[in-house]
Scaffold this active site. Structure first.
Site, PDB file in Angstrom:
ATOM      1  N   ASP A  35      -4.401  -4.590   5.783  1.00 56.40           N
ATOM      2  CA  ASP A  35      -4.640  -5.490   4.651  1.00 56.40           C
ATOM      3  C   ASP A  35      -3.380  -6.318   4.405  1.00 56.40           C
ATOM      4  OD1 ASP A  35      -6.164  -6.563   2.625  1.00 56.40           O
ATOM      5  OD2 ASP A  35      -5.737  -4.971   1.176  1.00 56.40           O
TER       6      ASP A  35
ATOM      7  N   SER B 256       0.861  -1.172   0.000  1.00 62.19           N
ATOM      8  CA  SER B 256       0.000   0.000   0.000  1.00 62.19           C
ATOM      9  C   SER B 256       0.902   1.228   0.000  1.00 62.19           C
ATOM     10  CB  SER B 256      -0.926  -0.063   1.210  1.00 62.19           C
ATOM     11  OG  SER B 256      -1.902   0.935   1.158  1.00 62.19           O
TER      12      SER B 256
ATOM     13  N   HIS C 174      -2.585  -0.977  -3.524  1.00 63.18           N
ATOM     14  CA  HIS C 174      -3.655   0.011  -3.424  1.00 63.18           C
ATOM     15  C   HIS C 174      -3.232   1.261  -4.174  1.00 63.18           C
ATOM     16  CE1 HIS C 174      -4.427  -1.893   0.797  1.00 63.18           C
ATOM     17  NE2 HIS C 174      -4.911  -2.632  -0.176  1.00 63.18           N
TER      18      HIS C 174
END
Ligand SMILES: C[S@@+](CC[C@H](N)C(=O)[O-])C[C@H]1O[C@@H](n2cnc3c(N)ncnc32)[C@H](O)[C@@H]1O
Lengths: 194, 269
Positions: free
Chosen positions: A138, A18, A45
């Protein structure tokens, strides 16, 4: 931690990250050798408007051929695949990739957990999962699923991560086979299936 | 997770008891969705879940509603709507009457987006939008045109990114956390249940939109559905799919011409 990091029979390396992971990827991917009978799938992401840029950046910086993922793209060894934004990325038993627009998971779509879990089901012990920098949780569940299915899991050393929260969380709640800095991750990737 | 064999058993039983064929849905997503309802409803043995589905038609309906993915947005992919506004609508506008079909319209956000575009192009009065889905529950929401007010900020941003110039809030009335879209828009919509797996063509259209539905189907079913669209599309009509979907494996090239990088094709013969 083990010293001789030899991974054989690997079909897929799945990479999640991310915030801050792009930096790490750009340090690693340009120095990567030809992929030895495996494919790399990148799930990061990003904003939907940045869709092309990651593919372009990798194409520009690395000699490994990059493929953008569409519905039912076939996964072939030797290529790097990048998950599109705004879809979850799933794996089918026949080596094709599937996209899904269902609800965000961990505030994210693509969710790293979703892709890792799905890849773990299909590729079991021939899967390697690597988790990079980020500022949410995540990826941790996904790493656990890969490990449970017999795969190998690697976490970026939080000290070398721009955003250490995500790797720290993974180290805390999964049991990574390796915790490595970027150079070591590069060496590991270059040694796969040799 | 549930086992592959359990999923196949469910697919077979659903077909046998209710005649609905999930056999051509892509497995990775279907399996996650089935597991999701299974967990949501507190099942711990697949056997119990299976017998509930088999013996309780109401529960079967709930399961189907839950395993279809209904996530949608207004003006999703603004660049798509930009092309629609600039290139496609002016061409459609030359017709005396415009028929459109949204297949797999879910809760209707896309249909209202289209109606707004048609209105701004001065074409809404001579348009009729058919919108269908397999899921009866989402169609009820779509008919009402009521969406969560908290989404309006994002939707008005999408609308502006799609080239919208108006004040987006003029299209709805805000009330107690909901946004009710104007009747002027919904008057031009016809909603009905239609199953892309088993139902046939029901009209001829100038534009068919089926976005983010084919990703849930296997190659063979995709081919059948694209052919259904082909049968239902007038020559020089347009077909629009989701940003990651394509017709290229389903239909002979040369019959359709693609619009630049967008997933819009024109039927040229
Ligand atoms: C992800 S939504 C797409 C909504 C909208 N078109 C969009 O792109 O935002 C997929 C829709 O396809 C519908 N669907 C799934 N199977 C179908 C079938 N066999 N026939 C008709 N609709 C179906 C689902 O109920 C769901 O509402």
């Amino acid at each position: 931690m083990e010293e001789n990091k030899i991974i054989v029979n690997c079909k897929v390396v799945i990479i999640g990250g991310s915030a801050g992971s792009l930096n790490a990827l750009m340090q690693i991917l340009p120095s990567l050798n030809k992929l030895n009978n495996f494919a790399i799938v990148i799930v990061v992401h990003r904003k939907s408007t940045d869709d092309q840029t990651l593919e372009e950046l990798i194409t520009l910086k690395s000699s490994i051929p990059v493929k953008a993922i569409e519905d039912k793209t076939i996964l072939k060894s030797g290529f790097v695949y990048v998950a599109p934004s705004n879809y979850h990325l799933l794996f089918e038993k026949d080596d094709t990739l599937a996209l899904d627009t269902s609800e965000k998971i961990n505030y994210s779509r693509p969710s790293i957990d979703v892709s890792f879990e799905s890849a773990a089901e299909v590729y079991t012990d021939s899967l390697v999962g690597i988790l990079f920098s980020g500022s949410n949780t995540d990826g941790t569940q996904g790493l656990k699923a890969i490990k449970a299915a017999g795969g190998t899991i690697v976490v970026q050393n939080p000290l070398s991560a721009d955003m250490p929260f995500m790797p720290n969380n993974a180290i805390l709640f999964s049991s990574p086979d390796y915790v490595l800095n970027n150079k070591e991750i590069l060496d590991l990737l270059n040694s796969i299936n040799t | 997770m549930i086992e592959d064999i359990e999923l196949e058993t469910l697919i077979n039983e659903v077909y046998e008891y209710y005649g609905f064929d999930f056999g051509s849905y892509s497995r990775a997503s279907l399996k996650r969705r089935v597991y999701r309802v299974y967990q949501l409803d507190g099942f711990t043995h697949f056997h119990d879940f299976l017998s509930k589905v088999r013996t309780d038609p109401e529960y079967y309906k709930r399961m189907v509603d839950e395993i279809t993915v209904n996530v949608t947005e207004m003006f999703r992919d603004p660049s798509f709507y930009n092309i629609l506004r600039k290139e496609i609508l002016p061409l459609l506008g030359t017709k005396p009457f415009i028929r459109l079909w949204h297949a797999g319209c879910s809760t209707g956000e896309e249909v209202y987006s289209m109606a707004i575009m048609l209105k701004e192009a001065g074409l809404l009065h001579k348009s009729l939008i058919y919108a269908t889905d397999i899921n009866a529950t989402v169609l009820e929401t779509a008919k009402k045109g009521i969406f969560p007010l908290k989404m309006m900020k994002e939707y008005s941003q999408n609308y502006r990114d799609a080239g919208g110039q108006e004040d987006f809030s003029r299209y709805y009335t805000a009330n107690y956390g909901i946004a009710k879209f104007n009747d002027e828009l919904s008057q031009k919509m016809v909603y009905s249940q239609h199953n892309l797996v088993s139902d046939t063509s029901f009209n001829e259209f100038d534009m068919i939109l089926c976005r983010n539905v084919l990703i849930y189907f296997d190659n063979e079913l995709q081919k059948r559905v694209i052919n259904l669209f082909d049968e239902s599309l007038a020559v020089l009509g347009f077909l629009a799919l989701g940003t990651k979907e394509t017709i290229k494996y389903s239909i002979s090239p040369g019959k359709y011409k693609q619009y630049e990088k967008e997933k819009i094709w024109r039927k040229i013969k």
